[in-house]
Scaffold this active site. Structure first.
Site, short mmCIF file in Angstrom:
data_model
loop_
_atom_site.label_atom_id
_atom_site.label_comp_id
_atom_site.label_asym_id
_atom_site.label_seq_id
_atom_site.Cartn_x
_atom_site.Cartn_y
_atom_site.Cartn_z
N LYS A 103 107.96 48.71 49.44
CA LYS A 103 109.39 48.76 49.12
C LYS A 103 110.23 49.21 50.32
CE LYS A 103 108.47 49.66 44.25
NZ LYS A 103 108.79 50.48 43.07
N PRO A 143 114.02 48.11 43.15
CA PRO A 143 113.56 46.75 43.46
C PRO A 143 112.05 46.76 43.71
CG PRO A 143 115.50 47.33 44.75
CD PRO A 143 115.03 48.58 44.10
N GLU A 144 111.37 45.72 43.26
CA GLU A 144 109.92 45.65 43.48
C GLU A 144 109.63 44.95 44.80
OE1 GLU A 144 107.41 45.55 40.30
OE2 GLU A 144 108.90 46.22 38.85
N ARG A 156 108.99 57.28 33.84
CA ARG A 156 109.37 55.86 33.78
C ARG A 156 108.95 55.28 32.44
NH1 ARG A 156 110.14 53.51 38.72
NH2 ARG A 156 111.17 51.90 37.50
#
Length: 290
Positions: free
Chosen positions: A72, A22-23, A278
């Protein structure tokens, strides 16, 4: 604005679609929801799964004062308790607020409840009680958060401007800037036409300042809407006569997960490759270093 004709592709093949963290806007949105729902109220606290049993029992029957996000990370404060609850959702975690008297479903690490609402935490990477010094050390380790009013962007600039690492790497380093994830990383680099491979020390101060201001705006919109939208009005589906984007992360974006498709600005093929573990997305034409 119509799509430009497609350009020759220099892209790699499509990459896998792993789950993503989640950002930062998600955590700030969650912190507000928890504070609005439980703030100033006595809550019951339990750990149906049992892995947070000791910590949950220390919180049971206390007043939840507030929840706040740092990048985060989520920190929750309770009246009369020095320790702070630290939650990091990781890739698979969720913290869902719902109506009261919800049955326990799945592996609930931590449950908060009042007579009118419940909040169930499932699958986090971290759920722990931190002493004040440890909580302060956690905050000191992470970079400035564009969503926080007390953030100092100069801290991020000092780290970026002194680094030879690619800007695509630095933006994902939570010690440099906190809360920015894969989507915002790809989109802010595109919006400012920055080559992802540009070394941090080659980025000029004016571009950095513009990127920081842009992230503040984009992420605040994300807090309000619960989704990530980064395209300007002229590139919205209705303006371009195209179909809305369909993706599990939601929102209209320029390059994120649009590999193999035409760039909304120049028509070149959007590319992807694995960068530091990523998936990185960019337009080789708009973000070409000149």
């Amino acid at each position: 604005m119509k799509l430009a004709t497609s350009a020759a592709s220099t892209c790699s093949s499509r990459t896998r679609r792993p789950a993503s963290l989640p950002e930062g806007h998600t955590l700030h949105r969650l912190a507000s929801e928890l504070t609005d729902t439980f703030g100033g109220r006595v809550v019951s606290s339990s750990s149906p799964q049992g892995r947070f049993g000791v910590g949950a029992s220390r919180l049971d029957g206390r007043v939840l004062e507030r929840a706040e996000a740092w990048g985060k990370h989520l920190l929750v404060d309770f009246a009369g308790l020095r320790e702070r609850v630290h939650v990091h959702l990781g890739i698979y975690g969720s913290f869902v607020v719902a109506a009261a008297d919800q049955p326990v479903v799945g592996q609930v690490r931590w449950r908060l409840a009042t007579g009118t609402a419940t909040a169930d935490l499932r699958g986090p990477t971290v759920c722990e009680l931190l002493e004040p010094d440890d909580a302060d050390a956690l905050i000191d380790r992470i970079g400035p958060d564009p969503l926080r009013a007390d953030a100092d962007p100069d801290q991020a600039w000092q780290r970026i401007s002194s680094s030879r690492a690619p800007i695509a790497t630095l933006l994902m380093d939570q010690r440099v800037m906190s809360g920015v994830g894969n989507v915002y990383r790809a989109e802010v680099l595109f919006r400012h036409r920055v080559d992802p491979d540009l070394a941090g020390h080659e980025l000029d101060r004016e571009t950095f300042a513009a990127m920081w201001a842009d992230l503040m705006t984009l992420m605040r919109t994300g807090v309000q809407t619960g989704r990530i939208d980064t395209v300007d009005a002229e590139h919205e589906p209705e303006a371009m006569g195209r179909d809305p984007r369909v993706d599990d992360h939601g929102g209209e974006v320029y390059v994120y997960r649009r590999d193999g498709q035409a760039c909304l600005v120049c028509g070149a093929t959007v590319c992807t490759r694995v960068h530091a573990g990523r998936n990185l997305f960019w337009c080789p034409s708009c973000q070409h270093r000149r």
